[in-house]
Design an enzyme around this catalytic site. Structure first.
Site, PDB file in Angstrom:
ATOM      1  N   GLY A 236       0.927  -0.964   0.079  1.00 48.08           N
ATOM      2  CA  GLY A 236       0.068   0.150  -0.117  1.00 48.08           C
ATOM      3  C   GLY A 236       0.928   1.326   0.251  1.00 48.08           C
ATOM      4  O   GLY A 236       2.217   1.120   0.285  1.00 48.08           O
TER       5      GLY A 236
ATOM      6  N   GLN B  52       3.242   9.913   0.841  1.00 45.65           N
ATOM      7  CA  GLN B  52       4.928   9.449   0.697  1.00 45.65           C
ATOM      8  C   GLN B  52       5.279   9.621  -0.814  1.00 45.65           C
ATOM      9  O   GLN B  52       6.449   9.045  -0.881  1.00 45.65           O
ATOM     10  CB  GLN B  52       4.309   7.687   0.700  1.00 45.65           C
ATOM     11  CG  GLN B  52       4.033   7.410   2.212  1.00 45.65           C
ATOM     12  CD  GLN B  52       4.070   5.893   2.555  1.00 45.65           C
ATOM     13  OE1 GLN B  52       3.067   5.362   1.820  1.00 45.65           O
ATOM     14  NE2 GLN B  52       4.990   5.296   2.666  1.00 45.65           N
TER      15      GLN B  52
ATOM     16  N   CYS C 103       6.993  -0.155   6.305  1.00 43.82           N
ATOM     17  CA  CYS C 103       6.498   1.273   5.660  1.00 43.82           C
ATOM     18  C   CYS C 103       7.610   1.407   4.727  1.00 43.82           C
ATOM     19  O   CYS C 103       8.670   1.474   5.033  1.00 43.82           O
ATOM     20  CB  CYS C 103       6.165   2.333   6.812  1.00 43.82           C
ATOM     21  SG  CYS C 103       5.609   3.901   5.927  1.00 43.82           S
ATOM     22  N   LEU C 104       7.006   1.866   3.590  1.00 46.23           N
ATOM     23  CA  LEU C 104       8.171   2.313   2.320  1.00 46.23           C
ATOM     24  C   LEU C 104       8.847   3.658   2.949  1.00 46.23           C
ATOM     25  O   LEU C 104       9.720   3.981   2.190  1.00 46.23           O
ATOM     26  CB  LEU C 104       7.438   2.523   1.019  1.00 46.23           C
ATOM     27  CG  LEU C 104       6.448   1.417   0.488  1.00 46.23           C
ATOM     28  CD1 LEU C 104       5.923   1.713  -0.942  1.00 46.23           C
ATOM     29  CD2 LEU C 104       7.527   0.186   0.223  1.00 46.23           C
TER      30      LEU C 104
ATOM     31  N   HIS D 121      -2.763   1.405   8.668  1.00 47.52           N
ATOM     32  CA  HIS D 121      -1.494   1.992   8.462  1.00 47.52           C
ATOM     33  C   HIS D 121      -1.714   3.128   7.215  1.00 47.52           C
ATOM     34  O   HIS D 121      -1.058   4.032   7.644  1.00 47.52           O
ATOM     35  CB  HIS D 121      -0.606   0.852   7.873  1.00 47.52           C
ATOM     36  CG  HIS D 121       0.894   1.426   7.694  1.00 47.52           C
ATOM     37  ND1 HIS D 121       1.843   1.313   8.641  1.00 47.52           N
ATOM     38  CD2 HIS D 121       1.434   2.251   6.550  1.00 47.52           C
ATOM     39  CE1 HIS D 121       2.816   1.885   8.060  1.00 47.52           C
ATOM     40  NE2 HIS D 121       2.621   2.428   6.842  1.00 47.52           N
ATOM     41  N   GLU D 122      -2.164   2.749   6.188  1.00 51.51           N
ATOM     42  CA  GLU D 122      -2.285   3.809   5.457  1.00 51.51           C
ATOM     43  C   GLU D 122      -3.272   4.995   5.610  1.00 51.51           C
ATOM     44  O   GLU D 122      -2.702   6.048   5.380  1.00 51.51           O
ATOM     45  CB  GLU D 122      -2.799   3.234   3.922  1.00 51.51           C
ATOM     46  CG  GLU D 122      -2.232   2.298   3.151  1.00 51.51           C
ATOM     47  CD  GLU D 122      -0.481   2.508   3.311  1.00 51.51           C
ATOM     48  OE1 GLU D 122      -0.307   3.571   3.053  1.00 51.51           O
ATOM     49  OE2 GLU D 122       0.262   1.622   3.031  1.00 51.51           O
TER      50      GLU D 122
ATOM     51  N   HIS E  84      -1.389   7.513   7.730  1.00 54.29           N
ATOM     52  CA  HIS E  84      -0.581   8.512   6.977  1.00 54.29           C
ATOM     53  C   HIS E  84      -1.313   9.791   6.507  1.00 54.29           C
ATOM     54  O   HIS E  84      -0.684  10.711   6.665  1.00 54.29           O
ATOM     55  CB  HIS E  84      -0.128   7.662   5.573  1.00 54.29           C
ATOM     56  CG  HIS E  84       1.002   6.987   5.717  1.00 54.29           C
ATOM     57  ND1 HIS E  84       2.259   7.636   5.983  1.00 54.29           N
ATOM     58  CD2 HIS E  84       1.324   5.704   5.411  1.00 54.29           C
ATOM     59  CE1 HIS E  84       3.205   6.584   5.813  1.00 54.29           C
ATOM     60  NE2 HIS E  84       2.786   5.361   5.751  1.00 54.29           N
TER      61      HIS E  84
END
Ligand code: NI
Length: 177
Positions: free
Chosen positions: A46, A51, A96-97, A138-139, A142
């Site tokens: 995701g 990001q 996480c990216l 999680h997303e 953000h």
């Protein structure tokens, strides 16, 4: 259509307030495409718009995780709202990216239900369990500026900061070379 560089923590853009999308127009569709390209380039499950440096309220989830096939397109969640989350929790490592190679144990609800606008402009709801619930929450975090490091103490946070500063320095050096 482009892979955009992932914003890596610590970077103030990850804490910026996000703004509602008022209309699904060409610029939103272009953002969606960039998000898809950027997520796949990093093998993510995701990715949120912040990001890749865009503060619109939007994230995407990898289609297979969201209950579709890998031939389907990533699912866009625009202006998402978490409708409910279960009291029972899951506790496992999360990545996480924006935190390359960092994994942190995060307690999350086992199930959640989210409502959002799709990239087709239609409102939809999705229920997620286990990894999908974790990913959705999680997303969604953000979009409120909440990050993995908010789940650890100050010492560990400092350690992660040092480690990621090295990663960022290496990326900057590569760009100069
Ligand atoms: Ni993330």
């Amino acid at each position: 259509m482009a892979v955009r560089p992932t914003v890596i923590w610590p970077d103030a853009r990850l804490r910026e307030p996000t703004v509602e999308v008022v209309e699904i127009d060409d610029s939103v569709r272009a953002l969606y495409q960039d998000l898809c390209d950027s997520m796949y380039a990093e093998n993510g499950l995701g990715m949120a718009a912040v990001q890749i440096g865009d503060n619109r309220k939007m994230f995407i989830v990898e289609p297979k995780l969201a209950g579709f096939t890998d031939k389907d397109l990533p699912i866009a969640f625009i202006n998402p709202v978490v409708l409910e989350s279960s009291d029972d929790v899951q506790d496992s490592e999360e990545g996480c990216l924006s935190f390359p190679d960092i994994y942190i144990k995060v307690k999350r609800p086992m199930r959640t239900r989210v409502r959002a606008l799709g990239i087709d402009g239609k409102l939809f709801e999705i229920s997620g369990e286990a990894l999908l619930a974790r990913c959705l929450l999680h997303e969604n975090d953000h979009l409120t500026g909440k990050l993995l490091v908010d789940f650890v103490g100050p010492l560990k946070r400092q350690m992660i900061k040092k480690k990621l500063q090295k990663v960022k320095d290496a990326i900057a050096e590569d760009a100069e070379a």
